[in-house]
Design an enzyme around this catalytic site. Structure first.
Site, short mmCIF file in Angstrom:
data_model
loop_
_atom_site.label_atom_id
_atom_site.label_comp_id
_atom_site.label_asym_id
_atom_site.label_seq_id
_atom_site.Cartn_x
_atom_site.Cartn_y
_atom_site.Cartn_z
N CYS A 65 101.02 33.73 47.05
CA CYS A 65 100.77 32.72 47.04
C CYS A 65 101.65 32.86 45.54
CB CYS A 65 98.44 33.01 46.95
SG CYS A 65 98.73 31.19 45.68
N CYS A 68 98.71 31.50 42.69
CA CYS A 68 98.25 32.36 42.75
C CYS A 68 98.77 32.80 41.45
CB CYS A 68 96.99 33.24 43.43
SG CYS A 68 96.59 32.48 44.73
#
Length: 323
Positions: A65, A68
């Site tokens: 991600c 993230c």
């Protein structure tokens, strides 16, 4: 804190100051203790149980991600700078999918705040630092609120210690407050009270004299100033034994009784001091233009409204005035 940065420094030696709150040194938590990874098995302990001590932010993330990776360093930095107001626990949803599934996490990064064992709020996406700080204030309260409550609790403990005769213990707590909040007038007044209790009158006088004008207006500081004035006056009033002898020969020697009351007051015998003044009032309200009552009111100002001697003497004073 050095004396140069602390206007109430110089109280080391007999009365040492330590950053001492609730019996343990107030040491900021290390970042490693504030940010950690967890697992499905560790979630109950790391999040649910720990959130009963302070809010815990859970960062649901995955290695693939991109957002993230953008959020992680920012939120870790903010949490570390908050020094324990919240903790951050990171959960890799690829390795541990059951908990985010139970919570309905469908998009990452997702941050959920837990308080008292349950989720209370959250946000999604790689939000900016300012928004993270606003979120922490929302779930943990405004910055500084916890410290203010802690300081008040420490001040109450210091007052109790001083009242019990533990001068050094009280001085340590007052000193700790001054290290955390050098502008705290209550703590400065308390330190002066400790100095007076330790017969360090000159140091107490210097401490009060060196306070900023706005601090000297605080009720606690004014009470200490009044007490110092009373002590200075009592030193000039003579031998208490000689005054007691004079009263034995002539119980209506109100001048001797007034002087003895002032000496008893600075010796810590407040109720005895008040009784002498009340006796003068009963016998002769015209003495010194009602001087006994005026002196008793000065005692009240120095003792404070909650002191047992104040409460007792006020009750008896009312019975004299309104009988």
């Amino acid at each position: 804190m050095s004396d140069n940065s602390n206007p109430y420094g110089g109280y080391s030696g007999q009365m040492t100051a330590q950053a001492h709150f609730g019996g343990t040194a107030a040491v900021p938590a290390a970042p490693a203790a504030l940010v950690k990874d967890t697992t499905t098995a560790g979630f109950t302990k790391d999040v649910l149980e720990e959130s009963r001590n302070q809010p815990v932010l859970v960062d649901f993330w995955a290695p693939w991600c991109g957002p993230c990776k953008q959020l992680a360093p920012v939120i870790e930095k903010v949490v570390s700078e908050e020094k324990g107001r919240v903790k951050l626990v990171k959960l890799n949803i690829d390795d541990h999918p059951s908990i985010p599934g139970q919570l309905g996490i469908q998009s990452i990064p997702a941050v959920v705040a837990f308080v008292d064992g349950r989720p209370v709020d959250g946000f999604m996406g790689a939000v900016p630092e300012s928004q993270i700080r606003e979120f922490i204030d929302k779930v943990a309260g405004p910055a500084g609120a916890d410290q203010a409550a802690e300081i008040e609790a420490v001040l109450e403990e210091a007052i109790a210690l001083l009242a019990s005769g533990d001068i050094n213990g009280a001085a340590q707590l007052y000193g700790a407050v001054l290290q955390a909040d050098p502008e705290n007038a209550k703590a400065a007044a308390g330190m002066a009270e400790c100095m007076l209790a330790a017969d360090q009158h000159d140091r107490a006088r210097e401490l009060v004299a060196g306070m900023p004008d706005e601090h000297r207006k605080a009720p606690e500081v004014q009470a200490v100033s009044k007490k110092i004035e009373q002590m200075d006056e009592a030193r000039k009033l003579g031998d208490p034994s000689a005054l007691e002898h004079a009263l034995a020969l002539n119980p209506d020697d109100h001048e001797a009784r007034l002087k003895l009351a002032k000496i008893l007051n600075v010796s810590g015998k407040r109720e005895e001091a008040a009784e002498h003044l009340l006796l003068i009032m009963k016998r002769d309200r015209t003495f010194d233009d009602d001087g006994a009552r005026r002196q008793l009111l000065e005692f009240f100002e120095a003792w404070g409204p909650k002191d047992p001697a104040t409460i007792m003497a006020r009750r008896k004073l009312s019975s004299i005035l309104f009988s």
